[in-house]
Design a protein around this motif. Structure first.
Motif, PDB file in Angstrom:
ATOM      1  N   ILE A 238       0.809  -1.227   0.000  1.00  0.00           N
ATOM      2  CA  ILE A 238       0.000   0.000   0.000  1.00  0.00           C
ATOM      3  C   ILE A 238       0.840   1.274   0.000  1.00  0.00           C
ATOM      4  N   GLY A 239       2.176   1.146   0.085  1.00  0.00           N
ATOM      5  CA  GLY A 239       3.013   2.333   0.183  1.00  0.00           C
ATOM      6  C   GLY A 239       3.646   2.749  -1.131  1.00  0.00           C
ATOM      7  N   LEU A 240       4.550   3.745  -1.041  1.00  0.00           N
ATOM      8  CA  LEU A 240       5.270   4.216  -2.222  1.00  0.00           C
ATOM      9  C   LEU A 240       6.179   3.111  -2.757  1.00  0.00           C
ATOM     10  N   ARG A 241       6.135   2.891  -4.048  1.00  0.00           N
ATOM     11  CA  ARG A 241       6.981   1.869  -4.664  1.00  0.00           C
ATOM     12  C   ARG A 241       8.258   2.518  -5.182  1.00  0.00           C
ATOM     13  N   GLN A 242       9.146   2.813  -4.256  1.00  0.00           N
ATOM     14  CA  GLN A 242      10.432   3.410  -4.607  1.00  0.00           C
ATOM     15  C   GLN A 242      11.410   3.165  -3.483  1.00  0.00           C
ATOM     16  N   LYS A 243      12.706   3.286  -3.783  1.00  0.00           N
ATOM     17  CA  LYS A 243      13.719   3.158  -2.760  1.00  0.00           C
ATOM     18  C   LYS A 243      13.595   4.308  -1.761  1.00  0.00           C
ATOM     19  N   ARG A 244      14.055   4.079  -0.573  1.00  0.00           N
ATOM     20  CA  ARG A 244      13.946   5.087   0.478  1.00  0.00           C
ATOM     21  C   ARG A 244      14.657   6.381   0.113  1.00  0.00           C
ATOM     22  N   ALA A 245      13.999   7.485   0.406  1.00  0.00           N
ATOM     23  CA  ALA A 245      14.629   8.793   0.251  1.00  0.00           C
ATOM     24  C   ALA A 245      15.696   8.948   1.323  1.00  0.00           C
ATOM     25  N   THR A 246      16.782   9.579   0.986  1.00  0.00           N
ATOM     26  CA  THR A 246      17.871   9.787   1.934  1.00  0.00           C
ATOM     27  C   THR A 246      18.361  11.226   1.849  1.00  0.00           C
TER      28      THR A 246
END
Length: 434
Positions: A238-246
């Motif tokens: 259900i969340g964003l389908r992307q690598k974690r923002a850093t």
């Protein structure tokens, strides 16, 4: 009042601009019993709620037989409830004695945590007030059941990178206005589970189940992506389908959130950082510790409990903290937090300084409590606030003399004017390479 009653009778919602307080000035206690004034007619709505049959179906505001005679008239409950008016404490007793006693027996028989969870959530959806009262009365038995780990209905706020620039608006979408505690997670380091991303919501929801007596609580998940490949490839995630923002992108979002929280809920709202990875947990705690009311349970909460256990154990094993050697396996948030707190406690017991030297470059770090502690251990404490310029001095000459009741010997990096205290003039020295 007539217009309000008409709106209620017609099934319309009613907005109360003083959340969690009664319309005529009464106060609601933590179990839902209204300590109201004599002319009290309506229970305290948070934002809006229906009347009559719909009210009895609302798990958050339904009080069952605890509705008073006046409330039954005001909210069109006549005939929908038996004539008896009883306290919620009595209702708890009756429910446990009958239906809820059967529920508790069933919960005790369940071996799978999911079954216990479903049974308790069924009760919460029928009557939230009774759910929390039951939880409080049986806290040791029921608290290990992790509530909120399955999405059934909105129990907190989801804030993601998509909401950049709009976080304040998102906070205003939450119906409760009087928020005292926020438990915030970014789902990166859930103990034993790792990176759960947006599915980490169960952690703040479950944590707040034990905080209900505090008042307004709000679970929030900050969705900045996930590095969990299984979740990224899960079609039902259900969340964003992307690598974690850093880096800057991550901290800009957090800063917008922390600013919006203070704008929306005031200076005294507590933000608890929950299950953040080490590299962010310590950074956030240090960054906002001086500007916000913040707390990290993994770093500070665990450490305080462990330290209390160690201190208690000393009565059996003997010695003082500095006399023992501590070995830590694991350098995560908990281990590091425990080590720092034990070291701090040691410093309080074995270090009683006679000279206090400040060269941090941060103003007002020698607080009243610090100066008073120095004075309690020394007849004439030497306090050297060496940071420049004057605005960054650890304390002023006036503060040092007043807080030490004129006993301090004070020197600073930048000059201060003479200070008069209780009829005596104190001229401070200047201690720098000039």
């Amino acid at each position: 009042m007539e217009s309000t009653l008409k709106a209620l009778r017609d099934g319309e919602s009613v907005l109360d601009l003083s959340p969690r307080s009664t319309v005529s000035g009464g106060v609601e206690d933590i179990y839902g019993e209204d300590r109201a004034t004599e002319d009290q007619l309506v229970i305290p709505w948070t934002v809006s709620v229906a009347s009559g049959y719909s009210l009895l179906r609302d798990p958050q505001y339904n009080k069952g037989l605890a509705f008073t005679e006046k409330e039954r008239d005001a909210h069109y409950l006549r005939g929908l409830l038996p004539p008896t008016v009883s306290t919620q404490q009595l209702q708890i007793y009756l429910l446990i004695s009958m239906r809820e006693k059967k529920l508790m027996n069933s919960i005790r028989q369940y071996q799978v945590p999911l079954q216990k969870y479903v049974a308790m959530m069924d009760l919460q959806e029928r009557n939230e007030r009774l759910f929390y009262k039951l939880l409080i009365d049986n806290v040791e038995e029921l608290l290990p059941v992790k509530y909120g780990s399955i999405f059934r209905r909105p129990q907190g706020l989801y804030i993601s990178l998509k909401e950049r620039g709009k976080i304040l608006e998102v906070l205003k979408n939450w119906p409760e206005r009087s928020i005292q505690v926020i438990v915030l997670t970014d789902g990166e380091w859930i103990l034993g589970l790792g990176d759960l991303g947006c599915q980490g919501m169960g952690i703040p929801v479950g944590k707040l189940a034990s905080y209900t007596a505090l008042g307004g609580c709000l679970p929030i998940t900050m969705d900045v992506g996930t590095n969990n490949e299984k979740l990224l490839n899960d079609e039902f995630y259900i969340g964003l389908r992307q690598k974690r923002a850093t880096g800057q992108e991550y901290y800009d979002l957090m800063h917008e959130f922390m600013t919006a929280v203070k704008q929306n809920y005031g200076e005294n709202v507590l933000v608890q950082f929950e299950d953040f990875a080490n590299h962010n947990a310590f950074e956030l705690l240090a960054k906002y510790g001086t500007t916000h009311l913040v707390f990290n349970d993994d770093i500070q909460g665990t450490a305080s409990v462990v330290l209390a256990g160690v201190v208690a154990a000393l009565k059996l094993i003997g010695g003082t903290l500095p006399e023992h050697t501590f070995l830590f396996l694991g350098a995560g948030e908990a281990g590091t937090g425990i080590a720092e707190l034990i070291a701090l406690e040691m410093s309080k017991q074995v270090i009683k300084p006679t000279v206090l030297i400040g060269s941090l470059g941060v103003g007002r770090t020698f607080t009243k409590e610090v100066v008073e502690a120095m004075t309690s251990n020394n007849d004439k404490p030497l306090i050297m606030a060496l940071s420049n310029p004057t605005s960054q001095s650890e304390c002023t000459a006036e503060e040092a003399y007043q807080w030490s009741e004129g006993r301090a010997i004070f020197a600073s990096g930048s000059p201060f004017d003479p200070v008069e205290y209780k009829g005596k003039v104190y001229a401070s020295g200047q201690a720098n390479n000039a």
